[in-house]
Design a protein around this motif. Sequence first.
Motif, PDB file in Angstrom:
ATOM      1  N   THR A   1      65.283  -9.798 -29.067  1.00 18.40           N
ATOM      2  CA  THR A   1      64.393 -10.913 -29.388  1.00 18.40           C
ATOM      3  C   THR A   1      62.952 -10.550 -29.051  1.00 18.40           C
ATOM      4  OG1 THR A   1      64.653 -11.902 -27.185  1.00 18.40           O
ATOM      5  CG2 THR A   1      66.178 -12.640 -28.910  1.00 18.40           C
ATOM      6  N   ASP A   2      62.781  -9.646 -28.103  1.00 21.74           N
ATOM      7  CA  ASP A   2      61.464  -9.243 -27.614  1.00 21.74           C
ATOM      8  C   ASP A   2      61.400  -7.722 -27.564  1.00 21.74           C
ATOM      9  OD1 ASP A   2      60.050 -11.854 -26.097  1.00 21.74           O
ATOM     10  OD2 ASP A   2      62.229 -11.972 -26.253  1.00 21.74           O
ATOM     11  N   ILE A   3      60.391  -7.153 -28.214  1.00 19.71           N
ATOM     12  CA  ILE A   3      60.200  -5.702 -28.226  1.00 19.71           C
ATOM     13  C   ILE A   3      58.920  -5.394 -27.457  1.00 19.71           C
ATOM     14  CG2 ILE A   3      59.783  -3.693 -29.687  1.00 19.71           C
ATOM     15  CD1 ILE A   3      61.400  -5.240 -31.853  1.00 19.71           C
ATOM     16  N   VAL A   4      59.032  -4.494 -26.499  1.00 15.29           N
ATOM     17  CA  VAL A   4      57.902  -4.154 -25.639  1.00 15.29           C
ATOM     18  C   VAL A   4      57.570  -2.676 -25.832  1.00 15.29           C
ATOM     19  CG1 VAL A   4      56.964  -4.220 -23.302  1.00 15.29           C
ATOM     20  CG2 VAL A   4      58.778  -5.832 -23.957  1.00 15.29           C
ATOM     21  N   ILE A   5      56.401  -2.412 -26.401  1.00 16.22           N
ATOM     22  CA  ILE A   5      55.928  -1.038 -26.567  1.00 16.22           C
ATOM     23  C   ILE A   5      55.215  -0.644 -25.275  1.00 16.22           C
ATOM     24  CG2 ILE A   5      54.477   0.529 -27.909  1.00 16.22           C
ATOM     25  CD1 ILE A   5      56.768  -0.642 -29.551  1.00 16.22           C
ATOM     26  N   VAL A   6      55.769   0.332 -24.577  1.00 13.22           N
ATOM     27  CA  VAL A   6      55.245   0.779 -23.283  1.00 13.22           C
ATOM     28  C   VAL A   6      54.561   2.120 -23.510  1.00 13.22           C
ATOM     29  CG1 VAL A   6      55.843   1.266 -20.875  1.00 13.22           C
ATOM     30  CG2 VAL A   6      57.183  -0.419 -22.173  1.00 13.22           C
ATOM     31  N   SER A   7      53.287   2.051 -23.863  1.00 11.10           N
ATOM     32  CA  SER A   7      52.545   3.250 -24.249  1.00 11.10           C
ATOM     33  C   SER A   7      51.226   3.349 -23.503  1.00 11.10           C
ATOM     34  CB  SER A   7      52.251   3.221 -25.760  1.00 11.10           C
ATOM     35  OG  SER A   7      51.375   4.275 -26.122  1.00 11.10           O
ATOM     36  N   PRO A   8      50.965   4.473 -22.866  1.00 11.27           N
ATOM     37  CA  PRO A   8      49.627   4.677 -22.312  1.00 11.27           C
ATOM     38  C   PRO A   8      48.602   4.679 -23.441  1.00 11.27           C
ATOM     39  CG  PRO A   8      51.161   6.368 -21.547  1.00 11.27           C
ATOM     40  CD  PRO A   8      51.836   5.621 -22.644  1.00 11.27           C
ATOM     41  N   LEU A   9      47.363   4.485 -23.089  1.00  9.43           N
ATOM     42  CA  LEU A   9      46.274   4.564 -24.057  1.00  9.43           C
ATOM     43  C   LEU A   9      45.929   6.033 -24.258  1.00  9.43           C
ATOM     44  CD1 LEU A   9      44.256   2.646 -25.625  1.00  9.43           C
ATOM     45  CD2 LEU A   9      42.622   3.252 -23.835  1.00  9.43           C
ATOM     46  N   TYR A  10      46.201   6.552 -25.456  1.00 12.50           N
ATOM     47  CA  TYR A  10      45.853   7.925 -25.805  1.00 12.50           C
ATOM     48  C   TYR A  10      44.845   7.873 -26.942  1.00 12.50           C
ATOM     49  CZ  TYR A  10      49.888   9.655 -23.123  1.00 12.50           C
ATOM     50  OH  TYR A  10      50.787   9.958 -22.130  1.00 12.50           O
ATOM     51  N   TRP A  11      43.659   8.388 -26.720  1.00 11.87           N
ATOM     52  CA  TRP A  11      42.601   8.384 -27.735  1.00 11.87           C
ATOM     53  C   TRP A  11      42.434   6.999 -28.341  1.00 11.87           C
ATOM     54  CZ3 TRP A  11      39.012  11.783 -27.518  1.00 11.87           C
ATOM     55  CH2 TRP A  11      39.299  13.053 -26.991  1.00 11.87           C
ATOM     56  N   TYR A  12      42.423   6.004 -27.460  1.00 15.60           N
ATOM     57  CA  TYR A  12      42.087   4.622 -27.798  1.00 15.60           C
ATOM     58  C   TYR A  12      43.177   3.890 -28.585  1.00 15.60           C
ATOM     59  CZ  TYR A  12      37.848   6.829 -26.362  1.00 15.60           C
ATOM     60  OH  TYR A  12      36.946   7.568 -25.641  1.00 15.60           O
ATOM     61  N   SER A  13      44.346   4.480 -28.674  1.00 17.39           N
ATOM     62  CA  SER A  13      45.424   3.792 -29.388  1.00 17.39           C
ATOM     63  C   SER A  13      46.768   4.168 -28.782  1.00 17.39           C
ATOM     64  CB  SER A  13      45.369   4.141 -30.884  1.00 17.39           C
ATOM     65  OG  SER A  13      46.201   3.270 -31.601  1.00 17.39           O
ATOM     66  N   LEU A  14      47.826   3.959 -29.550  1.00 16.83           N
ATOM     67  CA  LEU A  14      49.180   4.226 -29.101  1.00 16.83           C
ATOM     68  C   LEU A  14      49.445   5.728 -28.990  1.00 16.83           C
ATOM     69  CD1 LEU A  14      50.920   1.749 -31.537  1.00 16.83           C
ATOM     70  CD2 LEU A  14      50.767   1.455 -29.054  1.00 16.83           C
ATOM     71  N   SER A  15      50.424   6.077 -28.192  1.00 13.41           N
ATOM     72  CA  SER A  15      50.861   7.470 -28.137  1.00 13.41           C
ATOM     73  C   SER A  15      51.519   7.846 -29.464  1.00 13.41           C
ATOM     74  CB  SER A  15      51.870   7.660 -26.999  1.00 13.41           C
ATOM     75  OG  SER A  15      53.117   7.056 -27.344  1.00 13.41           O
ATOM     76  N   SER A  16      51.653   9.129 -29.713  1.00  9.12           N
ATOM     77  CA  SER A  16      52.303   9.585 -30.950  1.00  9.12           C
ATOM     78  C   SER A  16      53.760   9.136 -31.007  1.00  9.12           C
ATOM     79  CB  SER A  16      52.206  11.106 -31.068  1.00  9.12           C
ATOM     80  OG  SER A  16      52.860  11.738 -29.977  1.00  9.12           O
ATOM     81  N   TYR A  17      54.418   9.036 -29.854  1.00  8.47           N
ATOM     82  CA  TYR A  17      55.818   8.598 -29.830  1.00  8.47           C
ATOM     83  C   TYR A  17      55.938   7.146 -30.305  1.00  8.47           C
ATOM     84  CZ  TYR A  17      56.158  12.694 -26.806  1.00  8.47           C
ATOM     85  OH  TYR A  17      56.075  13.967 -26.295  1.00  8.47           O
ATOM     86  N   ALA A  18      55.049   6.293 -29.827  1.00 13.08           N
ATOM     87  CA  ALA A  18      55.072   4.890 -30.231  1.00 13.08           C
ATOM     88  C   ALA A  18      54.699   4.734 -31.698  1.00 13.08           C
ATOM     89  CB  ALA A  18      54.125   4.075 -29.355  1.00 13.08           C
ATOM     90  N   LYS A  19      53.686   5.482 -32.139  1.00 14.79           N
ATOM     91  CA  LYS A  19      53.255   5.385 -33.534  1.00 14.79           C
ATOM     92  C   LYS A  19      54.357   5.866 -34.472  1.00 14.79           C
ATOM     93  CE  LYS A  19      50.223   4.668 -36.828  1.00 14.79           C
ATOM     94  NZ  LYS A  19      50.953   5.119 -38.006  1.00 14.79           N
ATOM     95  N   ARG A  20      55.041   6.944 -34.121  1.00 13.27           N
ATOM     96  CA  ARG A  20      56.137   7.443 -34.957  1.00 13.27           C
ATOM     97  C   ARG A  20      57.238   6.385 -35.080  1.00 13.27           C
ATOM     98  NH1 ARG A  20      57.274  12.030 -32.437  1.00 13.27           N
ATOM     99  NH2 ARG A  20      55.953  13.250 -33.797  1.00 13.27           N
ATOM    100  N   TYR A  21      57.556   5.741 -33.975  1.00 11.43           N
ATOM    101  CA  TYR A  21      58.562   4.667 -34.005  1.00 11.43           C
ATOM    102  C   TYR A  21      58.134   3.556 -34.966  1.00 11.43           C
ATOM    103  CZ  TYR A  21      60.706   0.302 -32.357  1.00 11.43           C
ATOM    104  OH  TYR A  21      61.322  -0.927 -32.294  1.00 11.43           O
ATOM    105  N   LEU A  22      56.888   3.097 -34.855  1.00 16.05           N
ATOM    106  CA  LEU A  22      56.417   2.034 -35.744  1.00 16.05           C
ATOM    107  C   LEU A  22      56.353   2.506 -37.195  1.00 16.05           C
ATOM    108  CD1 LEU A  22      53.626   0.342 -33.598  1.00 16.05           C
ATOM    109  CD2 LEU A  22      55.948  -0.493 -34.043  1.00 16.05           C
ATOM    110  N   ASP A  23      56.034   3.766 -37.428  1.00 16.51           N
ATOM    111  CA  ASP A  23      56.044   4.282 -38.797  1.00 16.51           C
ATOM    112  C   ASP A  23      57.429   4.140 -39.419  1.00 16.51           C
ATOM    113  OD1 ASP A  23      53.368   4.951 -38.758  1.00 16.51           O
ATOM    114  OD2 ASP A  23      53.693   7.099 -38.427  1.00 16.51           O
ATOM    115  N   HIS A  24      58.453   4.301 -38.617  1.00 18.76           N
ATOM    116  CA  HIS A  24      59.817   4.178 -39.144  1.00 18.76           C
ATOM    117  C   HIS A  24      60.153   2.744 -39.542  1.00 18.76           C
ATOM    118  CE1 HIS A  24      61.745   8.146 -39.041  1.00 18.76           C
ATOM    119  NE2 HIS A  24      60.731   8.414 -38.214  1.00 18.76           N
ATOM    120  N   TRP A  25      59.414   1.773 -39.035  1.00 18.42           N
ATOM    121  CA  TRP A  25      59.623   0.405 -39.517  1.00 18.42           C
ATOM    122  C   TRP A  25      59.369   0.336 -41.017  1.00 18.42           C
ATOM    123  CZ3 TRP A  25      57.678  -4.030 -35.852  1.00 18.42           C
ATOM    124  CH2 TRP A  25      58.277  -3.869 -34.582  1.00 18.42           C
ATOM    125  N   SER A  26      58.449   1.161 -41.537  1.00 21.51           N
ATOM    126  CA  SER A  26      58.187   1.190 -42.983  1.00 21.51           C
ATOM    127  C   SER A  26      59.449   1.602 -43.742  1.00 21.51           C
ATOM    128  CB  SER A  26      57.052   2.171 -43.299  1.00 21.51           C
ATOM    129  OG  SER A  26      55.854   1.738 -42.705  1.00 21.51           O
TER     130      SER A  26
END
Length: 196
Positions: free
Chosen positions: A77-102
């Motif tokens: 019911t609740d998704i928590v992205i636990v990502s340090p700030l890397y170059w002002y945005s999400l880590s590559s691991y978090a971004k790759r996960y969200l890309d797969h939502w596509s």
Amino acid sequence: MTTRSFLFLLAGARADGNTELLARTAAEQLPAGAGQRWLDLTRLHLPDFTDERHAADAPRAESADETLLREATLAATDIVIVSPLYWYSLSSYAKRYLDHWSRWLRTPDPGFRAAMAGGTLWGVTAMAHSEPEVAAPLTLTLHHTAAYLRMRFGGVLLGTASSPGQIRADTAALTRAKTFFATEAPLARFPYEEEA
């Protein structure tokens, strides 16, 4: 009343990093009945996203880790992205996960978008800066992701830390962590959307 089930997705390049410590502090405050599942995106094999929407060939088969993540995402019911700030945005691991939502919006389950609507997306991040506006790109990424899927957005719990364990000195962030998940998150809306 629906029992809440939290999926914490660890996306930091350092094990037991400051962002994870901050997220675990916030999770300690969850009600006893709330489910918690923790998955480490750095330990799961998630290939780079390939856009196959207009490919003539059939989509490639989903890997076991992709299936695990997709099913865990849909079950929460609740998704928590636990990502340090890397170059002002999400880590590559978090971004790759969200890309797969596509991909998941179309295959293997075209009901992904409808299933995600009404859930809540949260973020937890530690950063070297003390100015919260530095994390605006990360916050906007998560907010707009939630808005696109008609999810609620609980915001981002920010802490200031760089060296290992330094988050323990950010008493303001640790105090915010104690009530972070306690509020009812509003439905995320794009700035240009009119109120219904």
